[in-house]
Design an enzyme around this catalytic site. Structure first.
Site, PDB file in Angstrom:
ATOM      1  N   SER A 150      38.743  31.788  30.662  1.00 39.10           N
ATOM      2  CA  SER A 150      38.360  32.831  30.916  1.00 39.10           C
ATOM      3  C   SER A 150      37.369  33.201  30.512  1.00 39.10           C
ATOM      4  O   SER A 150      36.127  32.616  30.972  1.00 39.10           O
ATOM      5  CB  SER A 150      39.581  33.535  29.747  1.00 39.10           C
ATOM      6  OG  SER A 150      39.823  35.123  30.385  1.00 39.10           O
ATOM      7  N   ASP A 311      47.991  31.324  37.455  1.00 38.88           N
ATOM      8  CA  ASP A 311      47.303  32.212  36.745  1.00 38.88           C
ATOM      9  C   ASP A 311      46.875  32.747  38.115  1.00 38.88           C
ATOM     10  O   ASP A 311      45.818  32.922  39.121  1.00 38.88           O
ATOM     11  CB  ASP A 311      45.993  31.361  36.638  1.00 38.88           C
ATOM     12  CG  ASP A 311      44.594  32.474  35.456  1.00 38.88           C
ATOM     13  OD1 ASP A 311      44.676  33.347  36.112  1.00 38.88           O
ATOM     14  OD2 ASP A 311      43.326  31.894  34.953  1.00 38.88           O
ATOM     15  N   HIS A 344      47.725  32.420  33.486  1.00 40.29           N
ATOM     16  CA  HIS A 344      46.312  32.993  32.571  1.00 40.29           C
ATOM     17  C   HIS A 344      45.997  32.433  31.421  1.00 40.29           C
ATOM     18  O   HIS A 344      45.498  31.195  31.547  1.00 40.29           O
ATOM     19  CB  HIS A 344      46.054  33.830  33.410  1.00 40.29           C
ATOM     20  CG  HIS A 344      44.375  34.528  32.684  1.00 40.29           C
ATOM     21  ND1 HIS A 344      43.404  33.685  33.449  1.00 40.29           N
ATOM     22  CD2 HIS A 344      44.379  34.355  31.457  1.00 40.29           C
ATOM     23  CE1 HIS A 344      42.402  34.082  32.678  1.00 40.29           C
ATOM     24  NE2 HIS A 344      42.478  34.642  31.311  1.00 40.29           N
TER      25      HIS A 344
END
Lengths: 372, 372
Positions: A150, A311, A344
């Site tokens: 991320s 995601d 995610h």
């Protein structure tokens, strides 16, 4: 096994950083933790970069009765993926955060008051610029790897493109080279939730604006999950303690968002949340370049990418776009698409799925970098 | 061509509806519009059911200087898909709404005050129960078709399953038989945004709680769009009038959500928004049944379904599940998956894509129902 009891260290730099915005930030404090030993030629250091609301506390516990270990404890320790018998692992809190590095909650030495909204808007590039101060301070010329998911992956991308001679490799998980307007929209409504809270007071609060921040975090949680993971976790179940015809009755998923949102208020600062959300949205690996090709042209060391099928915050196509460009440029790049329902969040949960590939990648990098 | 100048009519029923919750609601007012003429044997009536924040004002204009026509004007009028030379088209405001039918903004005759949160939690089934009063009042025994998208499609499903002998067909667009926890989560944070607004006052406001309602609507807009439609519409563009390093600077997508959110405050009531969001989340076509098979067993007339590829609020797989069950039951069902980047909003925007199929379907229904 676990790295055991660890402590967060702090280093203070009497320097002034020139930020992407043109503004100056300084002095700079950085909170960090390290695990394992730096070898004699300082070639075994791996920097793990944390995401939005993470901290330098990557692994181990701060005391015997610490309830939870560091945020990615599963992969750091003797015999673990980032084997501390072998590697010197570093994690530092990003600037803009509220876990010890300079951010909006810090005291501005020029005024003697908290920065709050006088803190400058920062970018991921600025965070990495500050990280470099730490790496210099530790006497490390070249990192064996920078690894992160991320926003941590964005930092790894910045190291690869802006400081190519200071890393031997990068491992990038669940990241976007430039978040889509969908991701920006979700952060936008999260920001709006805080702005709407009268107790936020344009950032001049004494106590975190709890309702706004909890809602903002609740919105964030939606982006970390997926349609599938929610279906598995909550289904359409209604909270057992509410009636379906109660006006304030909640679905299980609703209660989860609320519960986690309000828990978050105790651990994270609202202004930091806002500054870091902005940095996420502004992130563009091709910042200042004409194209992705130009952005990736300076890359000198191998990149390993992981994307996760469910995601939807930073969907696989965004990673694949970067991989394609790197391949076109003839750069050493590896890509793995991991089948996962976790959305995610998968990058934190699917370590068993990606660990073998990371292990193999690191071994190759070590060989070619002369570490063995 | 347009149906021209139209007016909203109102009908008042001195009845008490028994709701799914077991509570009683009454008397009931219903706002509605009609276009075209009911034929002698009353066999040419099509009911169009509106979505969440829609109204009875389906087509035409209320006055010469009306800026905008009804919400689905493009498909209603002489020579249009729902040809008013041929059909008698009806649209009624759902109960719970704020456009003339009984809802939380109505005066409770028992207290002389607005219902506000004393209004009972209602379901889509309750809305359809109220719609039936209107259809009876208009003297129509059997509707040629019920057509609707999103919550309008849910109403069409309720007509098909609960009142199978009162319709000759149903046309269902962009609908879910039971919204996923992802859809519920998005509505949950929208509700939360209103609850957080101190001017909401647990529903006892005099003026709409504007910041909370605007944010709630902004969240809704995200679910109506798609990753692709946002990419095409906004890209990652930053608002031209803001600096990228302004703390309050906005991306284009952010400004869009804010602009549309605040516009919405002038036209829709916050409590109605909350009640209808709840009805959406509670919706389950198999409510009170053991299975989808049991729910669809009573169906007697053909159903035509449309789903849209980029609709992530009510994704195609949810429509496909219903179609499969109907096929297994040997019911007459048609399914069209429309390729579109517009997300959930596609059902309002892609009428050129679905119109030919709807036209063919209606012609078949008319033949078999003896209308011609």
């Amino acid at each position: 096994m676990s790295v055991g009891i660890v402590e967060t260290k702090f280093v203070h730099f009497d320097t002034e950083l020139r930020l992407e915005s043109g503004r100056i930030l300084g002095p700079i404090s950085i909170a960090y933790e390290t695990y394992g030993e730096l070898n004699a030629d300082k070639s075994n250091a791996i920097l793990v970069a944390h995401a939005w609301t993470g901290s330098a506390h990557l692994a181990g516990r701060h005391s015997e009765d610490d309830k939870k270990p560091g945020w990615w404890d599963e992969i750091v320790g003797p015999g673990r993926l980032l084997d501390t018998n072998r590697y010197f692992v570093i994690c530092s809190n990003i600037i803009g955060s509220c876990y010890g590095s300079t951010g909006p909650t810090s005291i501005n030495p020029k005024t003697g008051r908290r920065y709050n909204l006088t803190f400058p808007v920062i970018t991921v590039r600025d965070m990495v610029r500050a990280q470099q101060l730490l790496i210099d301070f530790l006497g490390i010329r070249k990192l064996l790897a920078v690894m992160g998911g991320s926003m941590g992956g964005m930092q790894a991308l910045e190291w690869s493109t802006c400081y190519p001679d200071r890393i031997a490799s990068a491992i990038v998980l669940a990241t976007s080279g430039r978040p889509s307007p969908m991701a920006i929209a979700m952060n936008a409504v999260a920001r709006w939730a805080i702005f709407n809270d009268p107790s936020w007071k344009k950032g001049e609060y004494r106590k975190n604006p709890k309702d706004g921040l909890a809602l903002a975090r609740g919105i964030g949680h939606i982006t970390f999950l997926s349609d599938l993971s929610m279906l598995e976790k909550f289904g359409r179940r209604f909270s057992a303690r509410d009636g379906q015809f109660d006006f304030f009755g909640q679905f299980e998923v609703e209660r989860y968002l609320s519960y986690n949102g309000y828990n978050f208020v105790d651990r994270f600062d609202a202004n930091s949340f806002l500054y870091l959300a902005k940095a996420l949205d502004l992130y563009d690996v091709s910042w200042g370049c004409e194209s992705l090709h130009e952005a990736f042209a300076p890359v000198r060391s191998p990149l390993q990418f992981f994307a996760f099928t469910s995601d939807w915050l930073y969907p696989p196509y965004q990673t694949e776009e970067m991989v394609r460009v790197l391949e076109e440029l003839g750069k050493p790049v590896e890509y793995h698409l991991i089948e996962s329902n976790y959305g995610h969040d998968a990058f934190l949960l699917e370590h068993e799925a990606f660990a073998p590939n990371v292990k193999g990648f690191l071994e190759k990098v070590e060989k070619s970098s002369g570490f063995e």
